[in-house]
Design an enzyme around this catalytic site. Structure first.
Site, PDB file in Angstrom:
ATOM      1  N   GLY A  42      29.565  41.676  49.090  1.00 33.87           N
ATOM      2  CA  GLY A  42      28.749  42.755  49.102  1.00 33.87           C
ATOM      3  C   GLY A  42      27.438  42.627  49.592  1.00 33.87           C
ATOM      4  O   GLY A  42      27.031  42.938  50.546  1.00 33.87           O
ATOM      5  N   ILE A  46      32.176  41.179  42.735  1.00 27.38           N
ATOM      6  CA  ILE A  46      31.843  41.055  44.201  1.00 27.38           C
ATOM      7  C   ILE A  46      32.233  39.440  44.597  1.00 27.38           C
ATOM      8  O   ILE A  46      31.728  39.435  45.571  1.00 27.38           O
ATOM      9  CB  ILE A  46      30.837  41.716  44.730  1.00 27.38           C
ATOM     10  CG1 ILE A  46      29.727  40.899  44.072  1.00 27.38           C
ATOM     11  CG2 ILE A  46      30.673  43.294  44.066  1.00 27.38           C
ATOM     12  CD1 ILE A  46      28.136  41.231  44.741  1.00 27.38           C
ATOM     13  N   GLY A  47      32.950  38.992  44.014  1.00 26.71           N
ATOM     14  CA  GLY A  47      33.297  37.457  44.202  1.00 26.71           C
ATOM     15  C   GLY A  47      32.403  36.478  43.304  1.00 26.71           C
ATOM     16  O   GLY A  47      32.425  35.290  43.438  1.00 26.71           O
ATOM     17  N   THR A  48      31.661  37.062  42.375  1.00 29.70           N
ATOM     18  CA  THR A  48      30.852  36.532  41.676  1.00 29.70           C
ATOM     19  C   THR A  48      31.309  35.873  40.561  1.00 29.70           C
ATOM     20  O   THR A  48      30.894  34.774  39.817  1.00 29.70           O
ATOM     21  CB  THR A  48      29.686  37.495  40.897  1.00 29.70           C
ATOM     22  OG1 THR A  48      30.260  38.700  40.682  1.00 29.70           O
ATOM     23  CG2 THR A  48      28.686  37.713  42.266  1.00 29.70           C
ATOM     24  N   GLY A  98      23.790  41.675  37.134  1.00 28.94           N
ATOM     25  CA  GLY A  98      25.249  41.962  36.539  1.00 28.94           C
ATOM     26  C   GLY A  98      25.768  41.243  35.461  1.00 28.94           C
ATOM     27  O   GLY A  98      26.083  41.589  34.724  1.00 28.94           O
ATOM     28  N   LEU A 152      26.437  30.954  31.863  1.00 26.30           N
ATOM     29  CA  LEU A 152      27.589  31.620  31.216  1.00 26.30           C
ATOM     30  C   LEU A 152      28.933  30.676  31.480  1.00 26.30           C
ATOM     31  O   LEU A 152      29.699  30.400  30.714  1.00 26.30           O
ATOM     32  CB  LEU A 152      27.839  33.043  31.266  1.00 26.30           C
ATOM     33  CG  LEU A 152      26.654  33.944  31.287  1.00 26.30           C
ATOM     34  CD1 LEU A 152      26.757  35.310  31.465  1.00 26.30           C
ATOM     35  CD2 LEU A 152      26.485  33.872  29.445  1.00 26.30           C
ATOM     36  N   THR A 190      31.344  29.131  38.002  1.00 28.31           N
ATOM     37  CA  THR A 190      31.058  30.255  38.869  1.00 28.31           C
ATOM     38  C   THR A 190      29.696  30.582  39.267  1.00 28.31           C
ATOM     39  O   THR A 190      29.118  31.065  40.256  1.00 28.31           O
ATOM     40  CB  THR A 190      31.487  31.892  37.911  1.00 28.31           C
ATOM     41  OG1 THR A 190      30.795  31.669  36.769  1.00 28.31           O
ATOM     42  CG2 THR A 190      33.105  31.567  37.937  1.00 28.31           C
ATOM     43  N   LYS A 205      20.154  34.670  31.756  1.00 31.31           N
ATOM     44  CA  LYS A 205      19.307  35.336  32.859  1.00 31.31           C
ATOM     45  C   LYS A 205      20.356  35.307  34.265  1.00 31.31           C
ATOM     46  O   LYS A 205      21.376  34.682  34.426  1.00 31.31           O
ATOM     47  CB  LYS A 205      17.989  34.793  33.470  1.00 31.31           C
ATOM     48  CG  LYS A 205      17.105  34.915  32.098  1.00 31.31           C
ATOM     49  CD  LYS A 205      15.625  34.823  32.187  1.00 31.31           C
ATOM     50  CE  LYS A 205      15.384  33.245  32.395  1.00 31.31           C
ATOM     51  NZ  LYS A 205      13.854  33.163  31.936  1.00 31.31           N
ATOM     52  N   GLU A 210      21.007  35.368  42.797  1.00 32.45           N
ATOM     53  CA  GLU A 210      20.153  35.492  43.913  1.00 32.45           C
ATOM     54  C   GLU A 210      19.129  34.629  44.034  1.00 32.45           C
ATOM     55  O   GLU A 210      18.555  34.205  44.905  1.00 32.45           O
ATOM     56  CB  GLU A 210      19.386  36.938  43.899  1.00 32.45           C
ATOM     57  CG  GLU A 210      20.276  38.005  44.045  1.00 32.45           C
ATOM     58  CD  GLU A 210      19.802  39.608  43.938  1.00 32.45           C
ATOM     59  OE1 GLU A 210      20.379  40.371  44.628  1.00 32.45           O
ATOM     60  OE2 GLU A 210      18.678  39.792  43.604  1.00 32.45           O
TER      61      GLU A 210
END
Lengths: 316, 732
Positions: free
Chosen positions: B242, B468-470, B511, B617, B621, B688, B692
Site C-alpha cells: 500500500g 499490508i505485507g508488514t 500500525g 516485536l 518482520t 515504536k 517508515e
C-alpha cells in the site's frame, strides 16, 4: 483488446499468403511486445497468424563461414549458443543486456527486430502520436523526452528503437532474410531494414505487407574485441539511455553501432575511419547531425564518454 | 484501556513469544497462493461480472457528453455507468479530489465511466468504445512556475514554527550554507493494483477490497454512496502493498458498487496499471530551501527549513520541514511550508510523508555543512544532538539514541575507511561512502480488538487491523500468545473485516505498536474474565504453558473457557504522553556506492541501517520492513520520478516500465541492526513504529555517498547520470 481471428500457419508460404491480402493481419511468435500493445489497443490486428509451429529455430553454419539464425530462435537460446558466444560474443552480450530471463525465453529473433518503440506518448492512447495514429501529431516533441531520440529524428517523431540485439546485429552487418507472399525471397542488409521516421514514422521497417522474416544471417566472424556496453538508470530491466556495440581490432580500426539514440540502431560507416583517433572524434562524426532536446542532450556526451570507456576496455 | 502513564512491568516483558523471530503465520498461505487478495475473492455461488474503468483523457475541464451507445452494444456487455449518470456525489471526508460523479474533471485519468461485461476482456474492449466530449480548461501543472503564487496552508497543518531570532543568528554565523533542493513526485508503485469486488444484498453492500484503513474506507464509501455506514461491509484480509496509496477510499470500490447495483450482480473492478499513477494519489514534489549557520566548533546557532509543494485546491502540503523542528539543536530556528495550487492528480501520503522528502534535503545540507566546517558528518550530528524538543525545551524526548545508532553504525560499517571526496577508485568505479540520520515520529492511534478463548484452548483475535505485507498477523499472534500464556500455534488471527473492532489500521508507522497495544488491552480483559470465572485473584494469576495458575491451583485454559468460551474486548486509548514527551524513532543509514567514471551510473555496493525504535516485536518482520524501506529509498535516490508533462498536466511514465523502481540487481547486501531498547512512554508494548524509519534519510545517505565518490554535489533527485556526467573527469 479487440476480438481477432487466429490461425496456426503450417508452412512459411502459408503464413506469408495468409497475411498477404489482409493489412490488419499480424504474425505472432513470442508475443512479448504485441500482446501488451493489443491490450492497450495500440496494435489492433483483426487476424493473428501464429508462426510458432514453423520450425526456423536452429542456428546453422553458412557456406560463407557465417551463421544463419532462424527467425524463431529464442533470445535465450541465441545468447547461449556456443558458436555465437565464441564468434559473435557481441550479440550474446547484447541479448543478455535486454529484457528479463522470462521475456528472453519467449522472445524470438525476428520479433526482437520488430519490437516497437517505448516512447511513453506512443503508449498512452489519449495522446496524439504519428506512429500510432498517422497525422495526429507528435506529443513527445516539447514534452518529456529524456529517453527519446537525438539523431535521425524528424518533426513527426523522435522515438527510439528499443532493441539491444539489433544494435549488435547492426555492428555485425547482419542480413535479414525474408519471403514475400508470392514466394520471392529477399536479403535485406540490417542497415536498410529499420527506417528513420521522416514523415511516416508508422512505417518502421522495409518489410512489405505479408513479407515474412525467415532468419538472420551473420557474415563470417570478424574477430576483434567485442564489447556491448549498455548504460541505464537501473542495473537491469531498463531500456538503454545509450548502448554501444563495438568490434575493435588490434590496430584500432573497428565498427561501432549505438542504441538509444535513434529510430534505428545508429551506425555511420563513414565515421568509423575516425575511430583510431579516439572517442571524441568518433562520436563527433557519428552524431554530426544530432538534434537533441534540452532533456536528452546529455546523450551526446554520454555517447562519447561511454565510447571512451569501451575503447579503453578494448585496449586493455 | 487508557494509556496515560509510562508502562511498568507487564506480561509482555516475559518476551517468551514477543521479540522472537517468529516466521509469518500467513506466510504459507501467501507462498502457496491461498491467501485471497481482493480481486481473487471467489464464492462459487456468485456469478461475478467484470468492470473496466475509463479514465479522463485530459487534466482539467468539463465533460459535455458521454456516448456509451457503442460500448453498450459490444459483445458481453452488461451495463455502463458514467460519471454523468450518477451525477454529483458527496466526496469522502479524506479525499481531496472527487473520485467519481458529475461533469467536472479535476485531474488526468479521473474515472469517467465503468463498463461491465461477462468477461474482463469484453469489458476492456468495450471500454475503448466510450466517447467523451469535453471542454478543456487551462490548468497549473508546474510546481516551479506555481511557487510564486504559493500560499501558507491552513493553520491546522502547523505550517510555520520558530524559536529565537533566526535571521540575526544566521547573519552572524561564521560558517553558513544556504541551498535549494528538489524532490520529484513519486508513485507508491505497490505490487497489487487497487481492486474491489462489490456485491449487494438488498440495500446492504459487501466490498472486498485492498485497503490499509478499513474504517476510513467504510465511512467514506458510505458517504460517497449516500448510504448508512452500518449497511456497508468491508473485507480486506490481504493486501499486496500500500505504502499510503490505499489509506483513503479509491475509485475501484466506488465503481464496483455502482456497477454491481446497476446490473444486479457482483462486479470486480481493478485499476489497470497505466491508470494508477494518475488516477490515485502520489507523493508531491517539493522545492526546499535550507539554511544552517554554526560556530566554527560546529555548534549550530541557526537553522531554517522552508518547503514548497503543490496540490489540488483543498489539499495539503507535503510536510517536509517537520523533522527539522526536532532533529538538531540550535537556539535560533524557523520552518515554513508553502502550498501552491496545482491541477495534477491528488498529492497525499506516501510512506513517511514529510520526513522522507524532508530528510532527502536536510541530510544533504547537514553533510554539506559538516564539510564546510571541516568536520566528520557523524561528529557534526553528534555535536548537535538534543535530548529535548528544541522549539520547546521543556519537552524531553521519551527516549532518543541517535548518537548510539551513528556510533555503532560507524563501527560496523568501517566508516573510518571513508576517503576524501573523489579519491577512491577501483577500476572504472569511483567509490564513496555516505551517512545520514534517520528520524521519524512515533505516532499512536486508538486501536480495538476482540479476543476469544474457546473450549479447545484456542485464542482467536478479531480486529479490523490490516496486514499490508508488514507482518501484522504475526505480531498480533505473538502479542496474544504472550498475554495468554500459549504458543503462537494456539492463536488464530482474523483481520481486515469491518465487523471487527476498529483498529489503528496501517499507516504512519503507527500500525504495529498501536494494534498490538489494542490486542494487549483486549487480552487484559480476557485474562480478567478467565480469572474471574475461576474465582482467582487477577493480581497474582499467571498465564503460562496453556494453563492459568494462582497459588497452587492450575487450570487448563481450554477448561477455563468451557463450552461457552470467554471473550475480552477493548480499545487502547492514548493519554497525553505524546504531548508531554516527544516520541520519535531514530537511526543511522550508511551507504557505499560506486559511480562509473565514464557513464555516471551509480550502483550501490553496501547498505547498513542501525535503528532505535523501542522494543522490536519481531526481528524478522521488522528487518523486512527496514530493508524494504531502504530499497524504496534507493529508488528515490537514483531513479524514481513521476515525469510531469507540464503542457497537458499528467504523469507521463505511468507504468512500471517507465517509472523505474529498483530491481534485484540494484540492491546489494543490506544489513539492519536494531538497538536493544524499550520505550515505556510509547505503549504497554514499549515498542515504536519502524515501518517508515528505514526510508527516512536513506536517499540522502546515497546522495552523500555519491558526493564522496565523485566530488559532485547533486541537490535534485533522482540523482541520475545526466546530473553527474558534466562534472566527472574527462575520460575520452
Amino acid at each position: 483488446m479487440r476480438a481477432f481471428t487466429y490461425e496456426r500457419a503450417p508452412t512459411v508460404d502459408a503464413a506469408a499468403k495468409a497475411a498477404a491480402g489482409n493489412p490488419e493481419a499480424k504474425f505472432i511468435a513470442g508475443g512479448t511486445n504485441l500482446l501488451d500493445l493489443m491490450k492497450l489497443e495500440i496494435e489492433k490486428p483483426s487476424h493473428l497468424i501464429d508462426v510458432n509451429g514453423l520450425g526456423l529455430d536452429t542456428i546453422e553454419k553458412t557456406p560463407e563461414g557465417g551463421v544463419r539464425i532462424g527467425a524463431l530462435v529464442r533470445n535465450t537460446d541465441l545468447a547461449a549458443d556456443e558458436t555465437v558466444r565464441r564468434d559473435y560474443a557481441l550479440l550474446s552480450r547484447a541479448l543478455v543486456a535486454g529484457a528479463s530471463g522470462q521475456l528472453r525465453n519467449k522472445a524470438t529473433t525476428a520479433g526482437n527486430l520488430l519490437q516497437r518503440t517505448r516512447c511513453p506518448y506512443f503508449y498512452d492512447p489519449n495522446q496524439p502520436c504519428n506512429k500510432r495514429q498517422p497525422g495526429s501529431g507528435c506529443s513527445a516533441i516539447g514534452g518529456v523526452t529524456r529517453q527519446l531520440g537525438v539523431v535521425g529524428v524528424s518533426d513527426a517523431c523522435i522515438a527510439t528503437h528499443p532493441s539491444d540485439m539489433a544494435v549488435a546485429m547492426r555492428a555485425l552487418d547482419a542480413v535479414v532474410e525474408t519471403v514475400k507472399p508470392d514466394g520471392a525471397e529477399r536479403a535485406i542488409p540490417i542497415a536498410d531494414f529499420h527506417r528513420l521516421p521522416g514523415d511516416t514514422p508508422h512505417i518502421e521497417t522495409a518489410l512489405e505487407q505479408g513479407e515474412f522474416i525467415t532468419g538472420v544471417v551473420l557474415p563470417a566472424p570478424v574477430g576483434g574485441k567485442q564489447i556491448y556496453r549498455k548504460v541505464r538508470d537501473r542495473a537491469s530491466y531498463a531500456f538503454a539511455l545509450v548502448s554501444i556495440a563495438a568490434v575493435i581490432q588490434p590496430d584500432g580500426q573497428g565498427r561501432v553501432a549505438v542504441g538509444g539514440l535513434a529510430h534505428k540502431p545508429w551506425r555511420v560507416e563513414a565515421a568509423e575511419s575516425e575511430l583510431p583517433k579516439g572517442a571524441r572524434a568518433m562520436a563527433s562524426a557519428l552524431l554530426a547531425d544530432s538534434r537533441p532536446t534540452e532533456q536528452n542532450k546529455f546523450k551526446i556526451s554520454l555517447t562519447e564518454r561511454t565510447l571512451g570507456a569501451v575503447l579503453s576496455e578494448a585496449k586493455g | 484501556m487508557q494509556f496515560d502513564k509510562p508502562a511498568t512491568t507487564n506480561p509482555i516483558d516475559q518476551l517468551k513469544v514477543v521479540g522472537k523471530p517468529v516466521h509469518r503465520i500467513d506466510g504459507e498461505l501467501k507462498t502457496t497462493g491461498r491467501a485471497m487478495y481482493a480481486y481473487e475473492w471467489h464464492d462459487p455461488g456468485l456469478r461475478y461480472a467484470y468492470g473496466y474503468p475509463v479514465g479522463s483523457a485530459f487534466a482539467k475541464g468539463q465533460i459535455t457528453s458521454i456516448d456509451s451507445a457503442a460500448a453498450k452494444k459490444a459483445p458481453g456487455v452488461l451495463g455502463v455507468v458514467t460519471t454523468l449518470d450518477v451525477g454529483d456525489l458527496q466526496k469522502g471526508k479524506l479525499n481531496t479530489a472527487k473520485l467519481f460523479g458529475g461533469s467536472e474533471i479535476q485531474h488526468y485519468h479521473q474515472a469517467v465511466a465503468v463498463v461491465v461485461a461477462e468477461t474482463f476482456e469484453q469489458a476492456r474492449a468495450a471500454a475503448a468504445l466510450i466517447r467523451v466530449d469535453y471542454v478543456r480548461e487551462k490548468g497549473a501543472f508546474d510546481l516551479k512556475a506555481a511557487m510564486t503564487n504559493a500560499e501558507t496552508p491552513d493553520p491546522s497543518t502547523e505550517p510555520e514554527s520558530s524559536a529565537g531570532d533566526f535571521r540575526a543568528a544566521f547573519a552572524a554565523a561564521p560558517v553558513a550554507i544556504d541551498a535549494e533542493y528538489t524532490t520529484p513526485d513519486q508513485s507508491h508503485a505497490m505490487m497489487e493494483p487497487h481492486a474491489s469486488i462489490a456485491a449487494w444484498n438488498g440495500d446492504e453492500v459487501t466490498v472486498w477490497t485492498s485497503s490499509q484503513m478499513i474504517d476510513w474506507w467504510r465511512s467514506d464509501l458510505a458517504i460517497t454512496l449516500g448510504m448508512d455506514k452500518e449497511k456497508v461491509h468491508l473485507m480486506s484480509p490481504f493486501i499486496g502493498g500500500g505504502f499510503g496509496g490505499k489509506l483513503f477510499l479509491r475509485v475501484d470500490a466506488v465503481l464496483a458498487a455502482f456497477a454491481a447495483k446497476a446490473i444486479g450482480r457482483p462486479v470486480k473492478v481493478a485499476l489497470p496499471r497505466p491508470m494508477i499513477s494518475n488516477n490515485t494519489t502520489h507523493r508531491p514534489a517539493t522545492v526546499q530551501r535550507i539554511r544552517i549557520g554554526a560556530e566554527r566548533d560546529g555548534k549550530i546557532t541557526a537553522i531554517a527549513h522552508e518547503s514548497w509543494s503543490g496540490d489540488l485546491r483543498g489539499g495539503g502540503p507535503e510536510t517536509a520541514v517537520m523533522q527539522t523542528r526536532l532533529l538538531y539543536a540550535g537556539e535560533n530556528r524557523m520552518t515554513a511550508m508553502k502550498l501552491a495550487t496545482l491541477d495534477l492528480p491528488e498529492g497525499n501520503a506516501m510512506r513517511a510523508p514529510g520526513e522522507a522528502p524532508g530528510l532527502m534535503a536536510l541530510e544533504i545540507a547537514v553533510d554539506e555543512m559538516a564539510e564546510k566546517l571541516g568536520m566528520d558528518p557523524i561528529e557534526f550530528r553528534i555535536k548537535n544532538d538534543t535530548q529535548v524538543d528544541p522549539e520547546n525545551p521543556e519537552r524531553p524526548f521519551s527516549h532518543r539514541d541517535l548518537i548510539g545508532c551513528l556510533k555503532l553504525g560507524a563501527e560496523q560499517f568501517g566508516w573510518d575507511q571513508r576517503a576524501r571526496p573523489a579519491t577512491r577508485r577501483e577500476g572504472n568505479w569511483m567509490i564513496g561512502m555516505g551517512v545520514a540520520a534517520a528520524f521519524r515520529n512515533n505516532l499512536v492511534m486508538p486501536s480495538g480488538a476482540r479476543v476469544r478463548l474457546d473450549q479447545d484452548g484456542v485464542v482467536t483475535v478479531e480486529t479490523d487491523m490490516t496486514d499490508i505485507g508488514t507482518g501484522s498477523y504475526t505480531i498480533i499472534a505473538q502479542t496474544a500468545a504472550e498475554m495468554m500464556g500459549v504458543g503462537v500455534d494456539k492463536v488464530a488471527v482474523q483481520l481486515g473485516d469491518s465487523r471487527f473492532p476498529v483498529s489503528a489500521g496501517s499507516g504512519g508507522q503507527f500500525g504495529a505498536n498501536s494494534a498490538t497495544s489494542g490486542v494487549y488491552a483486549a487480552c487484559v480483559k480476557l485474562r480478567d474474565a478467565v480469572a474471574s470465572k475461576l474465582g482467582f485473584n487477577s493480581a497474582d494469576v499467571v498465564f503460562e504453558n496453556g494453563e492459568v495458575r494462582s497459588g497452587n491451583r492450575a487450570v487448563a485454559l481450554a477448561e477455563a473457557a468451557g463450552h461457552g468460551g470467554l471473550v475480552g474486548e477493548d480499545t487502547i486509548e492514548w493519554g497525553d504522553l505524546t504531548e508531554t514527551h516527544q516520541q520519535s524513532t531514530f537511526g543511522g543509514h550508511f551507504v557505499e556506492v560506486g559511480v562509473d567514471i565514464a557513464t555516471g551510473e551509480t550502483r550501490i555496493r553496501r547498505m547498513l541501517a542501525v535503528c532505535a525504535a523501542g522494543r522490536i516485536l519481531n526481528p524478522i518482520t521488522a528487518r523486512s520492513q527496514v530493508i524494504g524501506a531502504m530499497t524504496m529509498g534507493a529508488g528515490g535516490a537514483l531513479s524514481e520520478e513521476l515525469a510531469v508533462d507540464t503542457r497537458h498536466g499528467f504523469f507521463v511514465n505511468h507504468d512500471l516500465a517507465g517509472y523505474e523502481v529498483p530491481v534485484h540487481a540494484d540492491i546489494p547486501r543490506q544489513q539492519v541492526i536494531f538497538m536493544d531498547e524499550t520505550d515505556p512512554y510509547s505503549s504497554p508494548m514499549k515498542a515504536k513504529g519502524v515501518g517508515e524509519l528505514g526510508l527516512c534519510g536513506v536517499s540522502a545517505a546515497i546522495a552523500n555517498a555519491i558526493y564522496n565518490a565523485t566530488g559532485v554535489r547533486v541537490r535534485d533527485y533522482p540523482i541520475t547520470l545526466d546530473k553527474l556526467i558534466g562534472d566527472l573527469p574527462d575520460v575520452a
